[in-house]
Design a protein around this motif. Structure first.
Motif, PDB file in Angstrom:
ATOM      1  N   ALA A 181      51.982  53.404 -25.255  1.00 21.83           N
ATOM      2  CA  ALA A 181      51.309  54.700 -25.130  1.00 21.83           C
ATOM      3  C   ALA A 181      52.207  55.712 -24.427  1.00 21.83           C
ATOM      4  N   PHE A 215      38.762  49.633 -30.669  1.00 19.34           N
ATOM      5  CA  PHE A 215      38.883  50.975 -30.097  1.00 19.34           C
ATOM      6  C   PHE A 215      40.329  51.265 -29.700  1.00 19.34           C
ATOM      7  N   LEU A 216      40.975  50.314 -29.020  1.00 14.76           N
ATOM      8  CA  LEU A 216      42.357  50.529 -28.583  1.00 14.76           C
ATOM      9  C   LEU A 216      43.309  50.646 -29.764  1.00 14.76           C
ATOM     10  N   ASP A 228      42.586  51.904 -32.717  1.00 13.91           N
ATOM     11  CA  ASP A 228      42.406  53.266 -33.244  1.00 13.91           C
ATOM     12  C   ASP A 228      43.075  54.294 -32.330  1.00 13.91           C
ATOM     13  N   TYR A 229      42.934  54.095 -31.017  1.00 17.67           N
ATOM     14  CA  TYR A 229      43.521  55.053 -30.083  1.00 17.67           C
ATOM     15  C   TYR A 229      45.040  55.071 -30.204  1.00 17.67           C
ATOM     16  N   HIS A 230      45.670  53.902 -30.233  1.00 14.41           N
ATOM     17  CA  HIS A 230      47.133  53.858 -30.322  1.00 14.41           C
ATOM     18  C   HIS A 230      47.620  54.433 -31.653  1.00 14.41           C
ATOM     19  N   SER A 270      46.196  56.794 -33.172  1.00 14.19           N
ATOM     20  CA  SER A 270      46.066  58.255 -33.043  1.00 14.19           C
ATOM     21  C   SER A 270      47.256  58.865 -32.312  1.00 14.19           C
ATOM     22  N   VAL A 314      43.299  56.630 -21.828  1.00 14.64           N
ATOM     23  CA  VAL A 314      42.288  55.578 -21.738  1.00 14.64           C
ATOM     24  C   VAL A 314      42.454  54.805 -20.435  1.00 14.64           C
ATOM     25  N   ASN A 340      35.209  58.214 -26.456  1.00  9.32           N
ATOM     26  CA  ASN A 340      36.104  57.496 -25.525  1.00  9.32           C
ATOM     27  C   ASN A 340      35.416  57.141 -24.209  1.00  9.32           C
TER      28      ASN A 340
END
Length: 419
Positions: free
Chosen positions: A160, A190-191, A193-195, A197, A328, A351
């Motif tokens: 990240a 969730f993580l 998808d976040y990474h 993004s 996050v 989030n």
């Protein structure tokens, strides 16, 4: 005691123990030994802010003056080579010796090494110490394509950070989801998808075949599926093993770490152990655990200080952990292994949510994303052992707080009622 307490390892646990001994009233000599030359520093920021700030220095756990004021002898840059447990003597790397009455091993863990062709040479980094972080930070300006091997906490935190610095980042993880052994599937998803993004490419269920080099220069990482990933730089984060070499040499029983009792004492009289290098019977899980966390190391340090002072009691702290990955904040309370039911509360699309982990009817862990109040509630729930229903979780934090307060009041009234 004439020779006092010797502490091997100046991480979070060793530093805390040196100070905690004085707080508990210990008056004898205290010596803190470390192979590093740094004054003890915070480890978590090394994979985040330290990498992003070229002139950042390690964040000290305590000012050096604190050790001076507490009469702690700092023996830094002096690695302990051997322990004579019968003679209660340490031999240091320069051949000198140091005697002790009590010895505490706070040796931590060492990064697991990747064993594939091409791994030896420039461009491959591990991240455990300040020196590791400095070497990685120095290499970043000339690197654009970074491959992180391992989708654990350190790997994801670094991924990240580097993606937010504009690097092209890929994460290769052997399991079919991120943090598979640590978090619920909802949080893994969730993580992921976040990474993504952030622009991080994830290769899940993928293993490394070899690292490709052009002479000494690192060029790519090749997976067992034959995929070639351009790489100017590789970060390896495939886990860590307890550093128990000295403990084994001293005769301590080893069980996935230095085996200790409820007073943090090893199988060898007058030798204690704390932190990442330790395995012990955990009251919450009912089995032997080895935990790698700042909280566990510092809590065990305080507990060992009390034990050395003759005030031993069962070690019953609720384990908790955290991981900052970009925007996050993941906070975890309890031990989630063996969970067979997961109840979510909150809004993942904003989030902000928590996942309650159950093993049968028992709440065993609470993992929260950007919900610090839920995390604190989870720690209290686990500490009390209160029964938690699905309906209560769905009702939300106010209902949980009220139920917890009622449970605590009832518990406090029991002794009075019994008398």
């Amino acid at each position: 005691m004439k020779n006092g307490v010797a502490i091997i390892g100046a991480g979070h646990g060793g530093s805390q123990l040196a100070v905690a001994l004085r707080q508990e009233g210990y008056e004898g000599p205290i010596a803190l030994f470390s192979g590093e030359t740094e004054v003890p520093y915070h480890k978590p920021p090394l994979s985040k802010t330290f990498l992003k700030t070229p002139d950042a220095k390690p964040q000290l756990l305590r000012a050096e003056s604190v050790y001076v004021d507490n009469r702690v002898e700092l023996r830094f840059g002096q690695r302990v080579q051997s322990i004579d447990s019968a003679g209660r003597e340490l031999t240091l790397q320069d051949g000198s010796t140091a005697s002790f009455d009590r010895l505490v091993l706070a040796t931590g863990a060492k990064p697991r090494r990747l064993a594939v062709q091409g791994v030896d040479g420039d461009g491959v980094h591990y991240l455990r110490s300040a020196d590791d972080a400095r070497a990685l930070r120095s290499a970043l300006p000339s690197a654009q394509s970074v491959v992180v091997i391992g989708g654990g906490f350190i790997g994801l935190e670094a991924a990240a950070s580097l993606a937010m610095m504009g690097k092209q980042v890929a994460v290769v993880e052997a399991a079919d989801r991120l943090l598979a052994r640590a978090v619920a599937p909802q949080i893994s998803s969730f993580l992921a998808d976040y990474h993504r993004s952030l622009g991080v490419r994830l290769l899940l269920g993928s293993a490394i075949e070899h690292l490709e080099r052009d002479g000494a220069r690192l060029r790519a990482v090749v997976t067992k599926a034959g995929e070639r990933l351009d790489a100017d730089l590789v970060i390896v984060g495939i886990g860590a093993d307890a550093d128990f070499d000295l403990a084994r040499q001293a005769g301590c029983t080893i069980d996935n770490g230095v085996a200790v009792g409820p007073d943090m004492q090893s199988s060898v009289p007058n030798i204690y152990a704390i932190g990442d290098c330790v395995s012990y019977a955990h009251w919450l899980s009912g089995r032997s655990e080895r935990l790698e966390s700042v909280q566990n190391a510092t809590d065990q340090a305080r507990h060992a200080a009390r034990s050395i002072m003759g005030r031993a009691a069962p070690y019953r702290e609720v384990p908790w952990f955290w991981s900052d990955q970009g925007a996050v904040k993941l906070q975890m309370a309890g031990l989630s292994f063996g969970a067979d039911r997961f109840i979510a509360n909150g809004t993942p699309d904003q989030n902000s949510f928590s996942v309650y982990h159950f093993r049968g009817p028992k709440l065993v862990a609470v993992h929260s994303v950007n919900r610090p109040a839920d995390h604190m509630l989870g720690r209290k729930l686990l500490a009390t052992g209160m029964h938690v229903s699905e309906a209560l979780i769905v009702a939300g934090a106010p209902a949980i707080k009220a139920a917890l307060a009622s449970h605590e009041a009832e518990r406090q009234s029991l002794p009075a009622a019994a008398s």
